[in-house]
Design a protein around this motif. Structure first.
Motif, short mmCIF file in Angstrom:
data_model
loop_
_atom_site.label_atom_id
_atom_site.label_comp_id
_atom_site.label_asym_id
_atom_site.label_seq_id
_atom_site.Cartn_x
_atom_site.Cartn_y
_atom_site.Cartn_z
N ALA A 24 0.82 -1.22 0.00
CA ALA A 24 0.00 0.00 0.00
C ALA A 24 0.85 1.26 0.00
CB ALA A 24 -0.93 0.00 1.21
N ALA A 25 2.01 1.19 0.62
CA ALA A 25 2.86 2.38 0.72
C ALA A 25 3.53 2.72 -0.60
CB ALA A 25 3.91 2.18 1.81
N GLU A 26 3.45 1.80 -1.56
CA GLU A 26 4.07 2.05 -2.86
C GLU A 26 3.15 2.84 -3.81
OE1 GLU A 26 7.32 1.39 -3.64
OE2 GLU A 26 7.32 0.96 -1.48
N TYR A 27 1.90 2.99 -3.43
CA TYR A 27 0.96 3.73 -4.28
C TYR A 27 1.46 5.17 -4.46
CZ TYR A 27 -3.16 6.59 -5.37
OH TYR A 27 -4.02 7.51 -5.91
N LYS A 28 1.44 5.62 -5.71
CA LYS A 28 1.88 6.98 -6.00
C LYS A 28 0.69 7.82 -6.45
CE LYS A 28 6.75 6.52 -7.20
NZ LYS A 28 7.11 5.17 -6.73
N ARG A 29 0.17 8.60 -5.52
CA ARG A 29 -1.00 9.42 -5.82
C ARG A 29 -0.74 10.39 -6.97
NH1 ARG A 29 -4.18 11.61 -7.69
NH2 ARG A 29 -5.85 12.97 -6.99
N TYR A 30 0.49 10.87 -7.05
CA TYR A 30 0.79 11.88 -8.08
C TYR A 30 1.78 11.34 -9.12
CZ TYR A 30 -1.53 14.57 -4.49
OH TYR A 30 -2.45 15.01 -3.57
N ALA A 31 1.57 10.08 -9.50
CA ALA A 31 2.43 9.47 -10.50
C ALA A 31 2.43 10.32 -11.77
CB ALA A 31 1.93 8.07 -10.81
N ILE A 51 -2.89 12.92 -15.63
CA ILE A 51 -3.93 12.33 -14.77
C ILE A 51 -3.39 11.06 -14.11
CG2 ILE A 51 -6.24 11.33 -14.73
CD1 ILE A 51 -6.82 13.10 -17.26
N SER A 52 -3.22 11.11 -12.81
CA SER A 52 -2.74 9.93 -12.07
C SER A 52 -3.93 9.29 -11.37
CB SER A 52 -1.68 10.35 -11.06
OG SER A 52 -2.05 11.56 -10.41
N PRO A 53 -4.02 7.95 -11.41
CA PRO A 53 -5.21 7.28 -10.84
C PRO A 53 -5.39 7.62 -9.36
CG PRO A 53 -3.86 5.76 -12.11
CD PRO A 53 -3.08 7.01 -12.00
#
Lengths: 571, 284
Positions: free
Chosen positions: A393-400, A406-408
């Protein structure tokens, strides 16, 4: 009589103008007419002089008309202020007990509303119904229709109230029929058109709710309060959460919090409240939290004219906040367009993860409008790109970083994502950073979303002949008066078309520029003192209007007034 | 089982010796002992040195605007009340810029735990007077003293009948983590004001200054259920400073009066525009 019935009901605040006009509007709608009613009111609870300016017509009506067929006076000021607006052979209805020194003449019809109500219905409370009976007799409505309407309108209040009102209406109706029968009648449609009638504020709230918005936080402010009240009224049956925030700063931040947590959220206010929200606007932008803000303009600056209308917040809405970021500003022209604008606003906000401002005004929110029943099939819900990944979960990149910016999105509570959002500049994961490289990449990421917004921007709509010689440009609610004004103007020989701007930002300019270049003369019509749309169009296209027609007295244009302005040579 | 390690370990931007470290450690202990998983926690903060705390935790976080942590936390909690929501910031953020929000969050009694790092000074902007600074506090923005009565946040909270009002001290991590755990467990708004030294900008209210004055209410026969006594106790300052739970009361939460979220969180609501069919029909 003209194809529209033009009515004004005047009186003091607290005298029941609202209920009279609503009853009258309901009746006119029920016989199959379109109705528009503008509320001209002072910022007070009792006294003063207010009026409702109404038009009923077979065709959709988005504006009142200057020349009156019927003036219903509930106070003396209505007689002195508005009698001149009543056309020849029109009707001025007043109670001589209320206006003993009232004028004489063929258009004045004295009717003792209160005394008749007391005599026929047993109570002065029904005085206004006497007036309605007389007005509709003059207009030529069948009494059976009127009486059936009263039954429906007062049905919930019991049989005695219904009977009393029918008796009061009949008394007014019969007296007017007796004395006014020689007058021309309005031709009521044979076929009933199916319409819905509601205020613009309710159309906006309804549009938002239809689009799946379940959270509203707002602070009461005229002329936007009706939007939040609609949410509160439907909390239970439609499953909504509505919060009356302590101020507009809290309102926008609450909506951002709710949106971050995964629901469609909005706030509504007027210019003063929006001023307080501006820091939050930037917060929505840098955290890329979808947000819809309805800004119902009233004349400013500061408190301005609280209950009146203006279009002077356009450049403010487009430019508000420090820093740079993409946004959209929608400028619907009618209650129906505002309903549709809400679902567009939510889809744009969630697809591009940006703030979207729906810029309306007192003319739209406070007026009563009829229109075709809302087509719920037209309401589409696009929640945009949502994170479907799994793993740490900590690998999720909100602002990829993404090609289109547009980042998911993921929402807190997602077992596969911890969601970090930051008002500071942040890296792809959402953690605070001062890295020059990351700053550049994140600014670029956000700015790239603008290209998508441009590609989806609503194009201006042309009303009138394609082979125009003159182009009149307007935006937002001026559409209501401009459409009939152009009809009048064209009837006088002008080869003119109207271009209505439904989305003020992004305004890339090409469609407006192409339309302007085709015209021999260009005019821009706005309810402000500096011509804000004209300036915006000049900035975006380099094109200057030949003239700008401006009004900033807090009152809307009337079609006849605008047609006269258009007919003047120089400006 | 949740452990302190689940909340990660990060390099911080705080000054060596700052009271914030004790707050961070106490918070991790409280979260681990309360068994709250990082994915079900949302930390919301404003701006300031204290407000960086979510940056040093491995959990959902919203690091918002100065003063605006509580409204963001309120919106998020209403959208998903299954989340544990903690709003944490400094005295300037919560009591000055965000003062209005604090009053109304208490009135609403939304189930949020509000932790305030109270060092009686503005740190990040380098040493100006804060709402809780003493009247004689001399600074760049209060030369010769502010000459204003210091804010009494706990008295304010008790006046508004906040259901959980506590004071901690960064020098007592055991008590502090217990207070945080109790605050999280409390159904409704909980305010925990935490005294902490600012080693860089507050030379008066030092670690020793606090240490010499604090005493624990739980070691006395204090009754935290009496509002008048609690109000009086909240004003005790100077010679002796009480820590622990000053006031407890039971009130309905804001969420419990929202019909839309009685059964499921708002975020799990299913919606179809056709749900409005009957209203459109009624409008005709």
């Amino acid at each position: 009589m003209s194809p529209h019935l033009s009515i004004k009901i005047g009186g003091e605040a607290g005298q029941g103008i609202q209920s009279v006009s609503r009853l009258l509007a309901d009746m006119l709608q029920d016989v199959g007419l379109h109705v528009f009613a503008y509320q001209n009111k002072e910022s007070r609870i009792r006294g003063g002089h207010n009026f409702v300016h109404m038009a009923a017509a077979v065709e959709p009506a988005f504006s009142a008309r200057r020349d009156l067929d019927i003036l219903i006076c509930l106070d003396a000021a209505s007689v002195s202020l508005h009698s001149d607006e009543v056309r020849e052979n029109g009707l001025v209805l007043f109670d001589p007990d209320l206006v003993p020194e009232g004028p004489e003449g063929s258009k004045y019809f004295k009717l003792k509303f209160a005394a008749i109500a007391k005599e026929k219905a047993g109570s002065k409370v029904m005085a206004n119904t006497v007036a309605i009976g007389a007005a509709l007799a003059y207009a030529g409505m069948d009494f059976e229709i009127l009486s059936a309407q009263l039954g429906r309108f007062f049905g919930s209040k019991g049989e005695d109230v219904v009977k009393g009102n029918i008796a009061a209406a009949r008394a007014g109706y019969e007296l007017a029929a007796e004395y006014l029968s020689h007058r021309a009648k309005f031709s009521f449609p044979e076929k009933k058109q199916e319409t819905v009638m509601l205020s613009g504020a309710h159309a906006i709230a309804f549009g938002a709710i239809a689009s799946g918005c379940s959270f509203l936080s707002a602070y009461p402010m005229s002329p936007a309060t009706g939007i939040m009240e609609y949410f509160f009224a439907h909390r239970e049956d439609l499953g909504l959460v509505a919060v009356q925030a302590e101020d507009e700063i809290a309102a926008i931040n609450m909506a951002i919090g709710a949106s971050y947590a995964g629901v469609r959220a909005m706030t509504s206010t007027s210019g003063g409240g929006f001023s307080l929200m501006v820091e939050g606007l930037g917060l929505a932008a840098i955290t890329e939290t979808p947000l819809v803000i309805v800004e119902a303009q009233r004349p400013g600056p500061a408190t301005g004219l609280p209950t009146r209308t203006e279009q002077a917040d356009l450049l403010f809405a487009i430019h508000a906040s420090q820093g740079e970021f993409p946004r959209a500003v929608l400028t619907p022209g009618t209650a129906g367009q505002a309903f549709a604008a809400m679902s567009r606003a939510f889809n744009l906000a969630e697809k591009y993860q940006v703030p979207v401002i729906v810029l309306v005004d007192q003319y739209i929110t406070d007026s009563i409008w009829t229109q075709e029943p809302f087509n719920l099939d037209d309401v589409t819900i696009d929640r945009g790109s949502l994170y479907a990944g799994s793993g740490d979960a900590a690998e999720y990149k909100r602002y990829a970083l993404a090609a289109d910016g547009i980042s998911p999105r993921a929402f807190p509570g997602n077992p596969n994502a911890l969601v970090y959002a930051d008002s500071d500049e942040h890296d792809e994961s959402g953690r605070i950073t001062e890295s020059a490289e990351v700053r550049i990449s994140q600014v670029g990421k956000r700015e790239r979303k603008f290209e998508g917004l441009v590609s989806e921007a609503a194009q201006p709509v042309l009303y009138g002949p394609e082979d125009y010689e003159e182009l009149v440009v307007c935006w937002g609610s001026v559409l209501g008066a401009a459409l009939p004004a152009l009809d009048i103007y064209r009837a006088g020989g002008a080869k003119a078309a109207l271009l209505h701007i439904e989305q003020a930002w992004p305004l890339t300019g090409s469609a407006v520029a192409d339309a302007m270049k085709k015209a021999g003369r260009t005019s821009c019509v706005e309810l402000n003192s500096i011509g804000q749309m004209a300036r915006l169009i000049r900035a975006q296209t380099g094109l200057e209007f030949d003239r700008v027609i401006l009004k900033y007295d807090g009152r809307p244009f009337l079609p006849e007034e605008l047609a006269e302005e258009l007919g003047k040579e120089a400006h | 089982m949740v452990s302190r390690e689940d909340y990660g370990s990060f390099e911080t931007a705080w000054c060596p010796g700052c009271g914030n470290f004790a707050l961070l450690e106490s918070l991790k202990t409280a979260l681990a002992e309360a068994g709250i998983e990082p994915g079900k926690l949302l930390m919301v903060s404003g701006i300031g040195q204290a407000a960086k705390i979510p940056q040093y935790l491995r959990c959902n976080m919203f690091n918002g605007l100065h003063g605006r942590a509580l409204p963001v936390a309120t919106g998020a909690k209403l959208a998903n009340h299954e989340l544990t929501v903690i709003a944490e910031s400094g005295d300037g953020c919560m009591y000055s810029e965000g003062g209005n929000h604090l009053s109304h969050a208490i009135r609403r009694n939304i189930d949020i735990t509000c932790i305030v790092h109270d060092n009686q000074v503005y740190g990040l902007t380098k040493g100006q007077a804060s709402p809780t600074s003493e009247p004689e506090f001399d600074s760049g923005t209060s030369p010769g003293g502010s000459h204003m009565e210091a804010h009494h946040p706990l008295a304010l909270a008790i006046a508004l009948d906040c259901g959980f009002v506590a004071r901690g001290f960064a020098g007592d991590m055991e008590q502090l983590s217990q207070l945080i755990r109790d605050g999280i467990k409390h159904p409704g708004f909980a305010l925990i004001d935490v005294l902490q030294p600012c080693v860089s900008f507050n030379g008066i209210n030092t670690f020793k200054w606090y240490k010499d004055r604090v005493y624990k209410l739980e070691e006395t026969d204090y009754d935290s259920g009496n509002r008048s006594i609690a109000f009086e106790k909240s004003l005790e300052w100077g010679g002796k400073i009480p820590t622990g739970v000053l006031y407890r009361a039971s009130r309905n939460t804001f969420e419990s009066s929202e019909p839309a979220i009685a059964k499921i969180p708002l975020v799990k609501r299913e919606w179809n525009p056709q749900n409005l069919r009957s209203i459109v029909d009624k409008m005709k």
